[in-house]
Design a protein around this motif. Structure first.
Motif, PDB file in Angstrom:
ATOM      1  N   PRO A  63    -106.674 -20.410 -30.913  1.00 30.69           N
ATOM      2  CA  PRO A  63    -106.213 -21.172 -31.853  1.00 30.69           C
ATOM      3  C   PRO A  63    -105.768 -21.861 -32.878  1.00 30.69           C
ATOM      4  O   PRO A  63    -106.123 -22.436 -34.113  1.00 30.69           O
ATOM      5  N   GLU A  64    -106.739 -20.062 -33.865  1.00 31.18           N
ATOM      6  CA  GLU A  64    -106.634 -19.560 -35.020  1.00 31.18           C
ATOM      7  C   GLU A  64    -105.359 -19.155 -35.406  1.00 31.18           C
ATOM      8  O   GLU A  64    -105.149 -19.944 -37.021  1.00 31.18           O
ATOM      9  N   ALA A  65    -104.380 -18.902 -34.818  1.00 34.40           N
ATOM     10  CA  ALA A  65    -103.107 -18.056 -34.958  1.00 34.40           C
ATOM     11  C   ALA A  65    -102.277 -19.134 -34.545  1.00 34.40           C
ATOM     12  O   ALA A  65    -101.528 -18.809 -34.447  1.00 34.40           O
ATOM     13  N   LEU A  66    -102.561 -20.144 -34.502  1.00 28.98           N
ATOM     14  CA  LEU A  66    -101.825 -21.235 -33.312  1.00 28.98           C
ATOM     15  C   LEU A  66    -100.635 -22.143 -34.248  1.00 28.98           C
ATOM     16  O   LEU A  66    -100.074 -22.672 -33.760  1.00 28.98           O
ATOM     17  N   GLY A  67    -101.938 -22.829 -35.556  1.00 27.10           N
ATOM     18  CA  GLY A  67    -100.425 -23.429 -36.599  1.00 27.10           C
ATOM     19  C   GLY A  67     -99.358 -22.399 -36.837  1.00 27.10           C
ATOM     20  O   GLY A  67     -98.202 -23.128 -37.224  1.00 27.10           O
ATOM     21  N   GLU A  68     -99.156 -20.863 -37.413  1.00 34.50           N
ATOM     22  CA  GLU A  68     -98.583 -20.251 -37.975  1.00 34.50           C
ATOM     23  C   GLU A  68     -97.987 -19.937 -36.574  1.00 34.50           C
ATOM     24  O   GLU A  68     -95.779 -20.039 -37.332  1.00 34.50           O
ATOM     25  N   LEU A  69     -97.960 -19.807 -35.303  1.00 32.82           N
ATOM     26  CA  LEU A  69     -97.034 -19.387 -34.354  1.00 32.82           C
ATOM     27  C   LEU A  69     -95.660 -20.882 -34.388  1.00 32.82           C
ATOM     28  O   LEU A  69     -94.698 -20.497 -34.295  1.00 32.82           O
ATOM     29  N   ALA A  70     -96.414 -22.117 -33.963  1.00 32.04           N
ATOM     30  CA  ALA A  70     -95.872 -23.349 -34.121  1.00 32.04           C
ATOM     31  C   ALA A  70     -95.094 -23.354 -35.188  1.00 32.04           C
ATOM     32  O   ALA A  70     -93.813 -23.754 -35.193  1.00 32.04           O
ATOM     33  N   ARG A  71     -95.106 -23.093 -36.622  1.00 33.30           N
ATOM     34  CA  ARG A  71     -94.422 -23.880 -37.726  1.00 33.30           C
ATOM     35  C   ARG A  71     -92.862 -22.215 -37.459  1.00 33.30           C
ATOM     36  O   ARG A  71     -92.259 -22.252 -37.672  1.00 33.30           O
ATOM     37  N   GLN A  72     -93.775 -20.802 -36.990  1.00 31.60           N
ATOM     38  CA  GLN A  72     -92.545 -20.162 -37.186  1.00 31.60           C
ATOM     39  C   GLN A  72     -91.231 -20.300 -35.631  1.00 31.60           C
ATOM     40  O   GLN A  72     -89.894 -20.110 -35.904  1.00 31.60           O
ATOM     41  N   VAL A  73     -91.976 -20.778 -34.501  1.00 30.63           N
ATOM     42  CA  VAL A  73     -90.727 -21.429 -32.781  1.00 30.63           C
ATOM     43  C   VAL A  73     -90.118 -22.920 -33.495  1.00 30.63           C
ATOM     44  O   VAL A  73     -89.673 -22.323 -32.631  1.00 30.63           O
ATOM     45  N   VAL A  74     -90.931 -23.216 -33.877  1.00 31.22           N
ATOM     46  CA  VAL A  74     -90.300 -24.957 -34.419  1.00 31.22           C
ATOM     47  C   VAL A  74     -88.934 -25.494 -34.948  1.00 31.22           C
ATOM     48  O   VAL A  74     -87.824 -26.242 -34.329  1.00 31.22           O
ATOM     49  N   GLY A  75     -88.089 -24.071 -35.504  1.00 31.48           N
ATOM     50  CA  GLY A  75     -86.888 -24.243 -35.788  1.00 31.48           C
ATOM     51  C   GLY A  75     -86.363 -23.856 -35.246  1.00 31.48           C
ATOM     52  O   GLY A  75     -85.111 -23.503 -35.702  1.00 31.48           O
ATOM     53  N   LEU A  76     -86.087 -23.007 -33.997  1.00 32.89           N
ATOM     54  CA  LEU A  76     -85.538 -22.077 -33.574  1.00 32.89           C
ATOM     55  C   LEU A  76     -84.426 -22.730 -32.905  1.00 32.89           C
ATOM     56  O   LEU A  76     -85.123 -23.581 -32.303  1.00 32.89           O
ATOM     57  N   PRO A  77     -82.783 -21.880 -33.272  1.00 34.67           N
ATOM     58  CA  PRO A  77     -82.427 -22.803 -32.340  1.00 34.67           C
ATOM     59  C   PRO A  77     -82.222 -22.591 -31.142  1.00 34.67           C
ATOM     60  O   PRO A  77     -82.545 -21.927 -30.518  1.00 34.67           O
ATOM     61  N   GLY A  78     -82.346 -23.871 -30.026  1.00 36.41           N
ATOM     62  CA  GLY A  78     -81.670 -23.500 -28.688  1.00 36.41           C
ATOM     63  C   GLY A  78     -83.248 -23.760 -27.792  1.00 36.41           C
ATOM     64  O   GLY A  78     -82.613 -23.792 -26.941  1.00 36.41           O
ATOM     65  N   LEU A  79     -84.560 -24.655 -29.068  1.00 34.10           N
ATOM     66  CA  LEU A  79     -85.473 -24.646 -28.391  1.00 34.10           C
ATOM     67  C   LEU A  79     -86.041 -25.633 -28.931  1.00 34.10           C
ATOM     68  O   LEU A  79     -85.498 -26.551 -29.802  1.00 34.10           O
ATOM     69  N   ARG A  80     -87.011 -26.560 -27.903  1.00 33.33           N
ATOM     70  CA  ARG A  80     -86.725 -27.680 -28.192  1.00 33.33           C
ATOM     71  C   ARG A  80     -89.436 -27.295 -28.251  1.00 33.33           C
ATOM     72  O   ARG A  80     -89.535 -27.110 -26.561  1.00 33.33           O
ATOM     73  N   LEU A  81     -89.869 -27.662 -29.087  1.00 34.99           N
ATOM     74  CA  LEU A  81     -91.110 -27.450 -28.865  1.00 34.99           C
ATOM     75  C   LEU A  81     -91.329 -27.933 -28.404  1.00 34.99           C
ATOM     76  O   LEU A  81     -91.604 -29.497 -29.215  1.00 34.99           O
ATOM     77  N   ARG A  82     -91.901 -28.661 -27.682  1.00 33.23           N
ATOM     78  CA  ARG A  82     -92.796 -29.569 -26.955  1.00 33.23           C
ATOM     79  C   ARG A  82     -94.338 -30.351 -26.908  1.00 33.23           C
ATOM     80  O   ARG A  82     -94.603 -31.237 -27.674  1.00 33.23           O
ATOM     81  N   GLY A  83     -95.548 -28.997 -26.772  1.00 38.57           N
ATOM     82  CA  GLY A  83     -96.361 -29.185 -27.415  1.00 38.57           C
ATOM     83  C   GLY A  83     -96.919 -27.968 -26.668  1.00 38.57           C
ATOM     84  O   GLY A  83     -96.828 -26.068 -26.901  1.00 38.57           O
ATOM     85  N   LEU A  84     -98.404 -28.193 -25.879  1.00 41.07           N
ATOM     86  CA  LEU A  84     -99.708 -27.374 -25.338  1.00 41.07           C
ATOM     87  C   LEU A  84     -99.191 -26.885 -24.104  1.00 41.07           C
ATOM     88  O   LEU A  84     -99.020 -27.594 -23.176  1.00 41.07           O
ATOM     89  N   MET A  85     -99.995 -25.462 -23.705  1.00 43.45           N
ATOM     90  CA  MET A  85    -100.391 -25.771 -22.391  1.00 43.45           C
ATOM     91  C   MET A  85    -101.338 -24.764 -22.480  1.00 43.45           C
ATOM     92  O   MET A  85    -101.333 -23.831 -22.949  1.00 43.45           O
ATOM     93  N   ALA A  86    -102.232 -24.972 -21.016  1.00 44.14           N
ATOM     94  CA  ALA A  86    -103.458 -24.100 -21.608  1.00 44.14           C
ATOM     95  C   ALA A  86    -104.263 -23.867 -20.112  1.00 44.14           C
ATOM     96  O   ALA A  86    -103.683 -24.934 -19.215  1.00 44.14           O
ATOM     97  N   ILE A  87    -105.112 -23.155 -19.641  1.00 40.81           N
ATOM     98  CA  ILE A  87    -105.573 -22.594 -17.807  1.00 40.81           C
ATOM     99  C   ILE A  87    -107.036 -22.229 -18.597  1.00 40.81           C
ATOM    100  O   ILE A  87    -107.417 -21.134 -19.108  1.00 40.81           O
ATOM    101  N   PRO A  88    -108.370 -23.342 -18.960  1.00 40.64           N
ATOM    102  CA  PRO A  88    -109.548 -22.642 -19.308  1.00 40.64           C
ATOM    103  C   PRO A  88    -110.094 -22.104 -18.387  1.00 40.64           C
ATOM    104  O   PRO A  88    -109.736 -21.835 -16.952  1.00 40.64           O
ATOM    105  N   ALA A  89    -110.993 -21.379 -18.865  1.00 37.51           N
ATOM    106  CA  ALA A  89    -111.456 -20.809 -18.135  1.00 37.51           C
ATOM    107  C   ALA A  89    -112.561 -21.661 -16.463  1.00 37.51           C
ATOM    108  O   ALA A  89    -112.185 -23.012 -16.749  1.00 37.51           O
TER     109      ALA A  89
END
Length: 236
Positions: A142-168
């Motif tokens: 969760p601490e690193a999520l924001g940085e990754l999301a902001r790096q990914v959101v502008g990439l061409p050919g992709l649409r960042l839709r949200g999050l996926m999780a498989i909790p314990a």
């Protein structure tokens, strides 16, 4: 959980559970979409689900998924790839899938972006967040999520839709809800990024808890198709 005798029965039971959970949470019925997780199941099982209206299917094993896609190419199906992603598999994912759940590294996102064929709609992706802190689970913290999301959101050919999780895994509904609530809060922390509308969380044993905390996609296999046979192939 009562397992189905037939795939149509399993789908009907699952849809009833989803609608009941939506109603219990005060959400509009029909807001949550169902991904039928068809990994290890033959193309005939996918067809049995399609014949009663199911269109979205989730796969974990790349070669198996590609063979099913080949066999079912004439049908209008939506294919989701779910789970950890090896860099050498990204081209096939970019070329053959509509959604990829489980992106947790910038390198993988960049490869998917570069390899999405021109002329195709952007590839829908969900970032996998590891809210339970399990070393054995993939996912960005969760601490690193924001940085990754902001790096990914502008990439061409992709649409960042949200999050996926498989909790314990836990049988305790309160613990289930707490984990899914953490995923929802993680998505809310990205409020400055426009277009995020997806929480992919909840499976056969905990979909009610996931829906109560805002899931928009639930991923269900066993409750639809019955018990899964062991498989030796590693996850793609």
């Amino acid at each position: 959980m009562n397992l189905p005798h037939t795939i149509p029965e399993g789908l009907l039971q699952t849809q009833r559970r989803i609608h009941a959970a939506e109603a219990a949470a005060g959400r509009p019925v029909g807001q949550v979409r169902l991904i039928a997780v068809s990994k290890t199941r033959p193309a005939e099982a996918v067809m049995a689900a399609r014949e009663v209206g199911q269109r979205e299917f989730g796969e974990n094993y790349l070669q198996e998924a590609l063979e099913k896609q080949r066999q079912l190419a004439q049908f209008d199906l939506v294919w989701h790839f779910i789970g950890p992603i090896q860099s050498n598999k990204t081209r096939a994912l970019a070329e053959c899938f509509d959604w990829v759940h489980g992106v947790d590294r910038l390198k993988v996102a960049e490869r998917l972006s570069a390899q999405r064929p021109p002329g195709r709609l952007p590839l829908n992706i969900c970032l996998q967040v590891n809210v339970s802190g399990e070393a054995s689970k993939a996912g960005v913290s969760p601490e690193a999520l924001g940085e990754l999301a902001r790096q990914v959101v502008g990439l061409p050919g992709l649409r960042l839709r949200g999050l996926m999780a498989i909790p314990a895994a836990t049988p305790d509904p309160l613990q289930q809800r707490a984990a899914f609530r953490a995923v929802r809060h993680a998505l809310e922390s990205l409020a400055d990024i426009s277009g995020l509308d997806t929480l992919s969380m909840g499976m056969s044993d905990d979909l009610e808890a996931a829906i109560s905390e805002g899931a928009t996609l639930v991923r269900v296999g066993t409750a639809i198709f019955g018990p899964r046979s062991p498989r030796r192939e590693s996850v793609a």
